[in-house]
Write a protein that holds these residues in place. Structure first.
Motif, PDB file in Angstrom:
ATOM      1  N   LYS A  37      55.640  27.859  68.194  1.00  0.00           N
ATOM      2  CA  LYS A  37      56.082  29.223  67.216  1.00  0.00           C
ATOM      3  C   LYS A  37      55.554  30.249  67.707  1.00  0.00           C
ATOM      4  N   LYS A  38      54.356  30.421  68.222  1.00  0.00           N
ATOM      5  CA  LYS A  38      53.513  31.551  68.386  1.00  0.00           C
ATOM      6  C   LYS A  38      53.708  32.256  69.465  1.00  0.00           C
ATOM      7  N   TRP A  39      53.941  33.475  69.547  1.00  0.00           N
ATOM      8  CA  TRP A  39      53.896  34.383  70.728  1.00  0.00           C
ATOM      9  C   TRP A  39      52.941  35.528  71.025  1.00  0.00           C
ATOM     10  N   SER A  40      53.109  36.155  72.246  1.00  0.00           N
ATOM     11  CA  SER A  40      52.182  37.270  72.505  1.00  0.00           C
ATOM     12  C   SER A  40      53.255  38.198  72.991  1.00  0.00           C
ATOM     13  N   TRP A  41      52.885  39.298  73.254  1.00  0.00           N
ATOM     14  CA  TRP A  41      53.698  40.286  73.742  1.00  0.00           C
ATOM     15  C   TRP A  41      52.945  41.132  74.763  1.00  0.00           C
ATOM     16  N   GLY A  42      53.865  41.884  75.727  1.00  0.00           N
ATOM     17  CA  GLY A  42      53.149  42.895  76.574  1.00  0.00           C
ATOM     18  C   GLY A  42      53.002  44.312  76.252  1.00  0.00           C
ATOM     19  N   SER A  86      48.415  36.772  54.598  1.00  0.00           N
ATOM     20  CA  SER A  86      47.320  37.329  55.387  1.00  0.00           C
ATOM     21  C   SER A  86      47.171  38.650  55.090  1.00  0.00           C
ATOM     22  N   TYR A  87      48.139  39.475  55.135  1.00  0.00           N
ATOM     23  CA  TYR A  87      47.823  40.959  55.230  1.00  0.00           C
ATOM     24  C   TYR A  87      47.458  41.463  53.794  1.00  0.00           C
ATOM     25  N   GLY A  88      48.004  40.721  52.940  1.00  0.00           N
ATOM     26  CA  GLY A  88      47.784  41.149  51.607  1.00  0.00           C
ATOM     27  C   GLY A  88      46.650  40.372  50.795  1.00  0.00           C
ATOM     28  N   THR A 108      62.024  38.230  66.934  1.00  0.00           N
ATOM     29  CA  THR A 108      60.877  37.686  66.524  1.00  0.00           C
ATOM     30  C   THR A 108      59.809  37.528  67.750  1.00  0.00           C
ATOM     31  N   GLY A 109      58.400  37.905  67.396  1.00  0.00           N
ATOM     32  CA  GLY A 109      57.739  37.623  68.496  1.00  0.00           C
ATOM     33  C   GLY A 109      56.948  39.114  69.120  1.00  0.00           C
ATOM     34  N   THR A 110      57.629  40.210  68.571  1.00  0.00           N
ATOM     35  CA  THR A 110      57.339  41.674  68.725  1.00  0.00           C
ATOM     36  C   THR A 110      56.473  42.118  67.520  1.00  0.00           C
ATOM     37  N   GLY A 111      56.125  41.478  66.658  1.00  0.00           N
ATOM     38  CA  GLY A 111      55.144  41.826  65.579  1.00  0.00           C
ATOM     39  C   GLY A 111      56.017  42.476  64.392  1.00  0.00           C
ATOM     40  N   LYS A 112      57.250  42.021  64.219  1.00  0.00           N
ATOM     41  CA  LYS A 112      58.102  42.822  63.377  1.00  0.00           C
ATOM     42  C   LYS A 112      57.976  42.561  61.949  1.00  0.00           C
ATOM     43  N   THR A 113      57.362  41.197  61.605  1.00  0.00           N
ATOM     44  CA  THR A 113      56.986  40.810  60.393  1.00  0.00           C
ATOM     45  C   THR A 113      56.180  41.773  59.649  1.00  0.00           C
ATOM     46  N   ALA A 114      54.879  41.801  60.592  1.00  0.00           N
ATOM     47  CA  ALA A 114      53.899  42.810  60.034  1.00  0.00           C
ATOM     48  C   ALA A 114      54.453  44.254  60.084  1.00  0.00           C
ATOM     49  N   GLU A 169      43.969  43.889  67.120  1.00  0.00           N
ATOM     50  CA  GLU A 169      43.158  45.232  67.324  1.00  0.00           C
ATOM     51  C   GLU A 169      44.068  46.723  67.255  1.00  0.00           C
ATOM     52  N   LYS A 170      45.208  46.305  67.706  1.00  0.00           N
ATOM     53  CA  LYS A 170      46.191  47.527  67.720  1.00  0.00           C
ATOM     54  C   LYS A 170      47.468  47.175  67.138  1.00  0.00           C
ATOM     55  N   PRO A 171      48.331  48.310  66.819  1.00  0.00           N
ATOM     56  CA  PRO A 171      49.818  47.855  66.283  1.00  0.00           C
ATOM     57  C   PRO A 171      50.684  47.843  67.595  1.00  0.00           C
ATOM     58  N   THR A 172      51.628  46.801  67.266  1.00  0.00           N
ATOM     59  CA  THR A 172      52.593  46.655  68.224  1.00  0.00           C
ATOM     60  C   THR A 172      53.374  47.647  68.304  1.00  0.00           C
ATOM     61  N   LEU A 205      45.640  53.285  66.945  1.00  0.00           N
ATOM     62  CA  LEU A 205      44.803  51.942  66.176  1.00  0.00           C
ATOM     63  C   LEU A 205      45.574  51.957  64.817  1.00  0.00           C
ATOM     64  N   PHE A 206      45.410  51.124  63.975  1.00  0.00           N
ATOM     65  CA  PHE A 206      46.179  51.070  62.639  1.00  0.00           C
ATOM     66  C   PHE A 206      45.605  52.063  61.812  1.00  0.00           C
ATOM     67  N   GLU A 207      44.343  52.364  62.037  1.00  0.00           N
ATOM     68  CA  GLU A 207      43.762  53.478  61.221  1.00  0.00           C
ATOM     69  C   GLU A 207      44.643  54.681  61.213  1.00  0.00           C
ATOM     70  N   ALA A 260      45.133  36.702  73.453  1.00  0.00           N
ATOM     71  CA  ALA A 260      45.634  37.608  74.253  1.00  0.00           C
ATOM     72  C   ALA A 260      46.488  38.767  73.651  1.00  0.00           C
ATOM     73  N   ARG A 261      46.769  38.514  72.470  1.00  0.00           N
ATOM     74  CA  ARG A 261      47.646  39.394  71.623  1.00  0.00           C
ATOM     75  C   ARG A 261      46.952  40.740  71.154  1.00  0.00           C
ATOM     76  N   GLY A 262      47.343  41.636  71.259  1.00  0.00           N
ATOM     77  CA  GLY A 262      46.874  42.905  70.797  1.00  0.00           C
ATOM     78  C   GLY A 262      45.747  43.465  71.740  1.00  0.00           C
ATOM     79  N   ILE A 263      45.304  42.734  72.818  1.00  0.00           N
ATOM     80  CA  ILE A 263      44.163  43.121  73.676  1.00  0.00           C
ATOM     81  C   ILE A 263      44.778  44.382  74.275  1.00  0.00           C
TER      82      ILE A 263
HETATM   83  P1  AMP Z   1      56.650  38.180  64.564  1.00  0.00           P
HETATM   84  O1  AMP Z   1      57.235  39.140  65.738  1.00  0.00           O
HETATM   85  O2  AMP Z   1      56.685  38.951  63.335  1.00  0.00           O
HETATM   86  O3  AMP Z   1      57.138  36.739  64.383  1.00  0.00           O
HETATM   87  O4  AMP Z   1      54.973  38.117  65.204  1.00  0.00           O
HETATM   88  C1  AMP Z   1      54.726  37.406  66.218  1.00  0.00           C
HETATM   89  C2  AMP Z   1      53.372  37.094  66.138  1.00  0.00           C
HETATM   90  O5  AMP Z   1      52.477  38.056  66.280  1.00  0.00           O
HETATM   91  C3  AMP Z   1      52.691  36.450  64.853  1.00  0.00           C
HETATM   92  O6  AMP Z   1      52.063  35.271  64.902  1.00  0.00           O
HETATM   93  C4  AMP Z   1      51.788  37.572  64.377  1.00  0.00           C
HETATM   94  O7  AMP Z   1      50.803  36.994  63.717  1.00  0.00           O
HETATM   95  C5  AMP Z   1      51.236  38.338  65.588  1.00  0.00           C
HETATM   96  N1  AMP Z   1      50.680  39.689  65.361  1.00  0.00           N
HETATM   97  C6  AMP Z   1      51.764  40.590  64.675  1.00  0.00           C
HETATM   98  N2  AMP Z   1      51.153  42.032  64.635  1.00  0.00           N
HETATM   99  C7  AMP Z   1      50.115  41.911  65.789  1.00  0.00           C
HETATM  100  C8  AMP Z   1      49.150  42.635  66.172  1.00  0.00           C
HETATM  101  N3  AMP Z   1      49.041  44.024  65.797  1.00  0.00           N
HETATM  102  N4  AMP Z   1      48.048  42.031  66.817  1.00  0.00           N
HETATM  103  C9  AMP Z   1      48.093  40.786  67.212  1.00  0.00           C
HETATM  104  N5  AMP Z   1      48.831  39.739  66.788  1.00  0.00           N
HETATM  105  C10 AMP Z   1      49.912  40.476  66.014  1.00  0.00           C
END
Ligand code: AMP
Length: 436
Positions: A427-432, A97-99, A47-53, A22-25, A2-4, A306-309
């Motif tokens: 633009k938007k993605w999800s991951w597995g 968003s995060y800030g 891009t798409g892996t959640g690397k920006t966050a 809901e959970k970190p990638t 979890l992020f916590e 579906a992201r993060g579930i």
């Molecule tokens: P990025 O790889 O940074 O381009 O992120 C791809 C997408 O994933 C963006 O739309 C983010 O909003 C979303 N995202 C990043 N981290 C998470 C996470 N932990 N749970 C769900 N979505 C996320």
């Protein structure tokens, strides 16, 4: 995880919850602790892996920890260099968003537009700047931007940066920023030229890598059914009735599409629920809980929702529509076949989606087997031809005026009314999850 557990401060945790994360990638799980302890990072991720966050969250946390000591006008303490205007805007939006619960200020600058509003924002004082290289150097040379207080430096998409010929600009920027700093370097690929550049920027970095997306598809059994769009729901019912799998995740492109399937399945007495951006957090959690405890058999999800579930042991996913971004397909099917389990993914493809299927097969270097024996084979084998606009004559104009009502906002096919998730699908993605 979890992020916590990553020791993220409350205002950011709250923002992440509001975002629906809901959970970190995987990249976030690995990178956030490294960045928080002040170490340089070499990140191999697309891009798409959640690397920006993965970098934005710890940067916000590190800067807000030092905020109290700062007196006087704000100084730019973190800079993120990225090759394109689109990426720059997305990164800046992520910081927003995060800030959102922190008192930090940020701005984004890029070329091709007037500098006036960008300059105004910078003059008002910012902590974090997201920039493309050309405009940054331009504003630095005009004396508008000062980089002498940079504590955190991020080079994003380094391989693309080199491909686009930005190497000299990057080197110029490196000469201006303080040598005493924390640096984060991200690239999707790590050829020798990139490693060489990284070695001039980073100091004793820790390396974090997530597996390239296209490799995950190999272990999953895949099939495609050619079917006309209007018969997909019948095909879905046919498959659900014939398949013995308990839990099936169905992906749709739109929120509206997801709801329509749930309604149709319930008429057929198949228990299903949808999760998407229009559902409240509670409704989503309930749907997920019921899916996990097998009260419902089918969960219909849009890519964004579906992201993060976190669903383990999922044996089967169905792509009700073929995504137009090929990587999205890999993210979707990556939800099956985890931890060596044999996953299965099937896709319904209508005539208009055939080009998307081709793109997917190119990305994964696999020709997906076609199932020909099914009760709803495609009848429509010719893609619809876009009509040429014809200048209306008077009679037609009158008819069009009469029809206006029909074409106005409530019409289902009116694309300007298409759900946001559909419009932003490119633009938007999800991951597995574990696939990384
Ligand atoms: P990025 O790889 O940074 O381009 O992120 C791809 C997408 O994933 C963006 O739309 C983010 O909003 C979303 N995202 C990043 N981290 C998470 C996470 N932990 N749970 C769900 N979505 C996320």
């Amino acid at each position: 995880m979890l992020f916590e557990q990553l020791e993220i401060i409350d205002p950011i945790l709250k923002a992440l919850k509001e975002e629906g994360y809901e959970k970190p990638t995987p990249i976030q799980q690995k990178a956030i602790p490294i960045i928080l302890k002040g170490t340089d990072l070499l990140g191999c991720a697309q891009t798409g892996t959640g690397k920006t966050a993965a970098f934005a969250i710890p940067i916000l946390q590190l800067l807000s920890a030092k905020k109290e000591q700062e007196k006087g006008a704000r100084k730019i303490r973190a800079i993120i260099i990225t090759p394109t205007r689109e990426l720059a805007i997305q990164i800046d939006e992520s910081f927003a968003s995060y800030g959102r619960n922190l008192p930090l200020k940020h701005a984004v600058i890029f070329g091709g537009v007037s500098q006036a509003s960008q300059v105004n924002q910078i003059r008002a004082g910012i902590d974090i700047l997201v920039a493309t290289p050309g405009r940054l150097i331009d504003l630095v040379s005009q004396g508008i931007i000062k980089l002498s207080h940079i504590e955190l430096f991020v080079l994003d998409e380094a391989d693309r940066m080199l491909d686009m010929g930005f190497i000299h600009d990057v080197q110029k920027i490196l000469r201006i920023i303080p040598t005493e700093r924390q640096s984060l370097f991200f690239s999707a690929t790590m050829p020798p030229s990139i490693m060489q550049l990284a070695s001039t920027i980073l100091n004793n970095p820790e390396k974090v890598e997530v597996t390239p997306i296209s490799s995950t598809a190999e272990k999953i059994q895949q099939e495609v059914f050619f079917c006309d769009a209007k018969l997909k729901r019948e095909l879905l019912v046919h498959i659900l009735e014939n398949d013995k799998n308990d839990s099936i995740l169905v992906f749709t492109r739109t929120k509206h599409g997801a709801d329509k399937i749930v309604t149709y399945l319930s008429k057929k007495e198949i228990k299903a629920a949808a999760i998407h951006g229009n559902k409240s957090q509670n409704a989503r959690q309930n749907a997920l809980k019921n899916f996990k405890n097998k009260t419902i058999r089918v969960l219909i999800a849009t890519d964004i929702a579906a992201r993060g579930i976190d669903i383990d042991e999922l044996a089967f996913v169905i792509n009700y529509e073929i995504p137009n971004v090929p990587e999205t397909y890999v993210h979707r099917i990556g939800r099956t076949g985890r931890a060596g389990a044999s996953g299965k993914a099937i896709s319904f493809c209508d005539i208009e989606e055939r080009p998307y299927l081709k793109d997917i097969e190119k990305l994964i270097s696999i020709k997906i087997p076609v199932v020909t024996e099914h009760p709803y084979p495609a009848q429509n084998l010719v893609p619809p031809v876009a009509e040429k606009p014809v200048k209306p004559n008077k009679k037609k104009k009158a008819a069009m005026a009469a029809n206006k009502q029909q074409n106005s906002p409530n019409r289902k096919n009116n694309t300007s009314q298409a759900p946001k998730e559909e419009r932003s699908n490119k633009k938007k993605w999800s991951w597995g999850g574990d696939r990384k």
